[in-house]
Scaffold this motif. Structure first.
Motif, PDB file in Angstrom:
ATOM      1  N   UNK A  86       0.806  -1.178   0.000  1.00 16.74           N
ATOM      2  CA  UNK A  86       0.000   0.000   0.000  1.00 16.74           C
ATOM      3  C   UNK A  86       0.857   1.253   0.000  1.00 16.74           C
ATOM      4  N   UNK A  87       0.208   2.354  -0.147  1.00 12.58           N
ATOM      5  CA  UNK A  87       0.890   3.638  -0.132  1.00 12.58           C
ATOM      6  C   UNK A  87       0.779   4.245   1.261  1.00 12.58           C
ATOM      7  N   UNK A  88       1.892   4.802   1.718  1.00  9.22           N
ATOM      8  CA  UNK A  88       1.906   5.476   3.013  1.00  9.22           C
ATOM      9  C   UNK A  88       3.160   6.322   3.105  1.00  9.22           C
ATOM     10  N   UNK A  89       3.257   7.061   4.185  1.00  4.93           N
ATOM     11  CA  UNK A  89       4.451   7.886   4.374  1.00  4.93           C
ATOM     12  C   UNK A  89       5.626   6.998   4.790  1.00  4.93           C
ATOM     13  N   UNK A  90       6.795   7.583   4.788  1.00  7.95           N
ATOM     14  CA  UNK A  90       8.017   6.834   5.118  1.00  7.95           C
ATOM     15  C   UNK A  90       7.984   6.270   6.536  1.00  7.95           C
ATOM     16  N   UNK A  91       7.417   7.011   7.475  1.00  7.33           N
ATOM     17  CA  UNK A  91       7.343   6.511   8.849  1.00  7.33           C
ATOM     18  C   UNK A  91       6.464   5.270   8.947  1.00  7.33           C
ATOM     19  N   UNK A  92       5.332   5.285   8.285  1.00  8.92           N
ATOM     20  CA  UNK A  92       4.428   4.130   8.317  1.00  8.92           C
ATOM     21  C   UNK A  92       5.087   2.926   7.648  1.00  8.92           C
ATOM     22  N   UNK A  93       5.782   3.147   6.551  1.00  5.79           N
ATOM     23  CA  UNK A  93       6.461   2.041   5.865  1.00  5.79           C
ATOM     24  C   UNK A  93       7.591   1.483   6.722  1.00  5.79           C
ATOM     25  N   UNK A 141       1.174  -3.065  22.110  1.00  3.68           N
ATOM     26  CA  UNK A 141       0.777  -2.245  23.259  1.00  3.68           C
ATOM     27  C   UNK A 141       1.993  -1.611  23.927  1.00  3.68           C
ATOM     28  N   UNK A 142       3.071  -2.370  24.038  1.00  4.45           N
ATOM     29  CA  UNK A 142       4.299  -1.847  24.641  1.00  4.45           C
ATOM     30  C   UNK A 142       4.858  -0.715  23.796  1.00  4.45           C
ATOM     31  N   UNK A 143       4.878  -0.895  22.485  1.00  3.73           N
ATOM     32  CA  UNK A 143       5.389   0.140  21.591  1.00  3.73           C
ATOM     33  C   UNK A 143       4.561   1.408  21.711  1.00  3.73           C
ATOM     34  N   UNK A 144       3.253   1.273  21.681  1.00  3.75           N
ATOM     35  CA  UNK A 144       2.384   2.454  21.769  1.00  3.75           C
ATOM     36  C   UNK A 144       2.615   3.196  23.083  1.00  3.75           C
ATOM     37  N   UNK A 161      11.275   6.270  18.218  1.00  7.14           N
ATOM     38  CA  UNK A 161      10.969   7.177  19.326  1.00  7.14           C
ATOM     39  C   UNK A 161      11.013   8.652  18.941  1.00  7.14           C
ATOM     40  N   UNK A 162      11.543   8.963  17.793  1.00  2.92           N
ATOM     41  CA  UNK A 162      11.572  10.350  17.341  1.00  2.92           C
ATOM     42  C   UNK A 162      10.193  10.972  17.205  1.00  2.92           C
ATOM     43  N   UNK A 163       9.152  10.162  17.066  1.00  2.25           N
ATOM     44  CA  UNK A 163       7.800  10.717  16.936  1.00  2.25           C
ATOM     45  C   UNK A 163       7.342  11.370  18.235  1.00  2.25           C
ATOM     46  N   UNK A 181       3.309   5.996  12.730  1.00  2.17           N
ATOM     47  CA  UNK A 181       4.084   4.878  13.256  1.00  2.17           C
ATOM     48  C   UNK A 181       3.180   3.770  13.787  1.00  2.17           C
ATOM     49  N   UNK A 182       2.060   4.132  14.389  1.00  2.41           N
ATOM     50  CA  UNK A 182       1.208   3.110  15.012  1.00  2.41           C
ATOM     51  C   UNK A 182       0.196   2.484  14.051  1.00  2.41           C
ATOM     52  N   UNK A 183      -0.029   3.089  12.909  1.00  2.00           N
ATOM     53  CA  UNK A 183      -1.025   2.562  11.965  1.00  2.00           C
ATOM     54  C   UNK A 183      -0.798   1.094  11.589  1.00  2.00           C
TER      55      UNK A 183
END
Length: 94
Positions: free
Chosen positions: A1-8, A31-34, A63-65, A75-77
């Motif tokens: 799919x198409x997404x931004x670099x962070x999501x990919x 859950x830990x990541x979120x 973690x930069x987000x 990042x979480x999508x």
């Protein structure tokens, strides 16, 4: 799919991190990541940062987000999509 670099990037890390994980382990990791990404730095929260970062491994690179909260969704999508798929699979499991 198409997404931004962070999501990919997050999706790529997801596939590597959960390759050998059970559905329960994958959901726990999500859950830990979120929580990690939404929490203040460990020094402020009293969390054992070394333990959490050891569990997350390469995912700590995301973690930069924390500095740009509007990008947290990027990042979480992939992780939210994984959780939905696993919930649907469990609902259809006899």
């Amino acid at each position: 799919g198409e997404s931004c670099a962070l999501a990919r990037a997050s999706a790529s890390l997801l596939t590597q991190k959960i390759a050998q994980a059970s559905p329960q382990q994958a959901l726990a990791l999500a859950a830990t990541l979120r929580a990690y990404l939404q929490a203040p730095p460990a020094a402020e929260s009293g969390v054992d940062a070394a333990a959490v970062e050891s569990l997350l491994g390469d995912l700590v690179a995301l973690q930069g987000v924390r500095e740009v909260p509007s990008r947290l969704r990027c990042v979480t999508l992939p992780w939210e999509a994984l959780a939905q798929v696993l919930a649907q699979a469990q609902a259809h499991d006899p």
